[in-house]
Design an enzyme around this catalytic site. Structure first.
Site, short mmCIF file in Angstrom:
data_model
loop_
_atom_site.label_atom_id
_atom_site.label_comp_id
_atom_site.label_asym_id
_atom_site.label_seq_id
_atom_site.Cartn_x
_atom_site.Cartn_y
_atom_site.Cartn_z
N TYR A 131 33.00 24.54 32.28
CA TYR A 131 33.34 25.83 32.21
C TYR A 131 32.62 26.57 31.27
CZ TYR A 131 36.96 29.23 32.63
OH TYR A 131 37.50 30.29 32.96
N CYS B 112 41.98 42.75 33.52
CA CYS B 112 42.14 42.44 35.05
C CYS B 112 40.80 42.11 35.69
CB CYS B 112 42.90 43.35 35.84
SG CYS B 112 42.30 44.89 36.33
#
Length: 551
Positions: free
Chosen positions: A317, A405
């Site tokens: 990650y 977002c």
């Protein structure tokens, strides 16, 4: 002397303009105790990512922002204010450069020696560029990664019935349990620091915790049997727990890690130590401490590959875990795929990435009003609307209310103009600061993370983030930053960021049109240049820029 910093709220200016005010409030917000990892030492997140070089520099930044005129620009050199120049109203109010170092000297040892001498500062990504929003800042990227994984690996947009093993509940890793839960999965996240577990419980990013692996597995099994999405924190050491699962022959559905492994001194606690004991040992035996860290990382990475060989979907990650394992002598580390080429690259190619905004008023109702307007105006984008609804109901604000977002090329400009109109029409009570993570479509060169395995081999080409920063500056961003080393550590990345303020004016409207076209547009060009057909398709479908090669 203990200092506690909180951002001003409301519609009253403490400076000479909303650009300066936004910089002041977001700088202070980065150091709010509800936001920052270690505010007393000016550390925001990500190992030692700081907002200012020292308290004297912080005070002088605040003083400078309060006196800064609307046609002046403040220069920040690695967390220290060094000059104010007369520019123009359309120019950035602040230009920030953090941790830049000549490449041959860009090693951990040299950089941190210079940092200890007070000559530079590690700004991570949004720490030194003053637009960190707490754990929510990484939450949506983690949500998008897991959503893409579910679609690619399981043919669905849900992780229902699956469990995810990970580690790290710090300022970045703390998003994992809620992101997994939002994707309807079961999270089991290992964390060695009880205080970090407590913080995630407090902020509702984590449902429950235990210090027993057997109990954690029981909770996981109960949740899967009942079809519930649950997040479980396990107090323990990642290397120890992963290895114990191997010995028990238990294979998770998904495995990753989000410790701050890029920082060997602060970010990864070796086996056999608690946090206090580890740091005490490090201070007395720094070289032996690093050896122990490397040994633990290698042990964890070996376990991850054991899981992979038995069917787990595994990914790195972006925290430099694989690199550290390789440095520790384990040559197979890069058999773990990176998450960007595996799951997020398709979003980056269309100019999509982590777009965010903060209510300078400090009023949650302003963020909720924007949520509702997005749901109303973007109803055709089901994925976006689903995220906004989930975030509105499940995300706990830290510091100034904010939202994030993933928004693609075209959408960012629409969203920015919508927010500016809301300020103009009084639908929100004060201006909105709009920014993004540096982890974005065209603003980063990071061969171990965002630009890993580029189609044309351009992983390490760092022209793009510099072009992105220059373009955003001349387009009228309120402040622009260029950093080194965020995410994957010194010597491994160059990246840039921006903030633009929507204050309801016509001037802001014109700047938003330019900046929120240019910023994601440069990302579309970067990926088109690397040969990604979806980027070329975006250009050929119609964009607000020209390019010599794709018509």
């Amino acid at each position: 002397m203990i200092r506690e910093i909180h951002s001003p709220r409301g519609s009253k200016l403490n400076t000479k303009g909303w650009g300066q005010e936004a910089a002041l409030r977001l700088l202070m917000n980065n150091l709010d105790p509800m936001v920052a990892k270690d505010p007393q030492n000016l550390i925001v997140y990500g190992g030692k990512g700081k907002a200012a070089r020292n308290w004297d520099a912080f005070d002088k930044i605040v003083e400078s922002l309060k006196s800064l005129e609307n046609d002046e620009t403040l220069l920040i050199q690695s967390g220290k204010p060094v000059g104010i120049f007369k520019t123009t109203d359309d120019s950035p109010r602040v230009l920030i450069v953090n941790a830049q170092i000549v490449p041959r000297w860009a090693t951990d040892d040299i950089f941190w020696d210079l940092e200890a001498k007070g000559l530079t500062m590690y700004g991570q990504m949004t720490a030194g560029s003053w637009v960190y929003i707490g754990t929510q800042g990484i939450l949506q990227g983690t949500y998008e990664t897991l959503s893409a994984l579910a679609k690619k690996e399981y043919g669905t947009y849900s992780l229902k019935g699956k469990w995810v093993l990970s580690s790290g509940l710090g300022e970045m890793g703390g998003a994992q349990p809620l992101a997994i839960k939002m994707n309807e999965g079961v999270a089991l996240v290992v964390e060695v620091d009880k205080e970090k577990i407590n913080r995630r419980l407090r902020d509702k990013y984590l449902d429950e915790w235990t210090d027993s692996l057997d109990r954690a597995l029981e909770l996981k099994d109960d949740a899967i049997r009942s079809g519930k999405a649950v997040s479980i924190g396990l107090l323990g050491n990642a290397a120890t727990v992963y290895d114990e699962l191997v010995r028990k022959k238990i294979v998770p559905d998904v495995v990753t890690d989000q410790t701050a492994a890029h920082d060997l001194n602060l970010g990864y606690i070796p086996e056999g130590f608690d946090v206090t004991g580890a740091y005490a040992y490090r201070d007395k035996n720094p070289q032996d401490y690093k050896k122990k860290v490397y040994a633990s990382i290698v042990k964890e990475v070996k376990a991850i590959l054991w899981f992979k060989e038995r069917g787990s979907k595994v990914f790195d990650y972006g925290n430099n875990l694989r690199t550290r394992a390789k440095e520790g002598g384990y040559d197979r580390a890069f058999e773990i795929p990176g998450y960007v080429p595996g799951y997020l690259r398709d979003l980056f190619t269309i100019g999509s990435g982590p777009f965010r905004w903060l209510a300078l008023s400090g009023e949650p109702k302003d963020i909720y009003a924007i949520d509702d307007k997005i749901i109303e105006n973007f109803k055709d984008d089901e994925h976006l609307v689903k995220w906004i609804r989930l975030a509105k109901s499940m995300v706990h604000f830290q510091g100034l209310p904010a939202r994030i977002c993933y928004a693609k090329y075209g959408q960012r400009e629409q969203l920015g103009l919508m927010m500016n109109d809301m300020v103009k029409n009084g639908e929100v009570s004060a201006p909105i600061a709009i920014g993004r993570d540096h982890h974005d479509t065209g603003s980063v060169a990071s061969p171990y993370r965002e630009t890993e395995a580029m189609k044309d081999g351009s992983d390490a080409i760092a022209d793009w983030p510099i072009l992105n920063a220059l373009l955003n500056a001349v387009s009228g961003a309120t402040w622009v930053s260029v950093h080194h080393g965020g995410g994957t550590g010194i010597g491994n990345s160059i990246h840039s960021g921006l903030v633009i303020v929507a204050d309801g004016t016509r001037s802001a409207e014109e700047k938003i049109k330019r900046v929120l076209n240019a910023d994601p547009g440069s990302g579309v060009i970067r990926h088109a240049d690397a040969g990604y057909q979806s980027s070329i398709d975006v250009i050929r479908q119609g964009v607000k820029f020209r390019t010599p090669y794709f018509k």
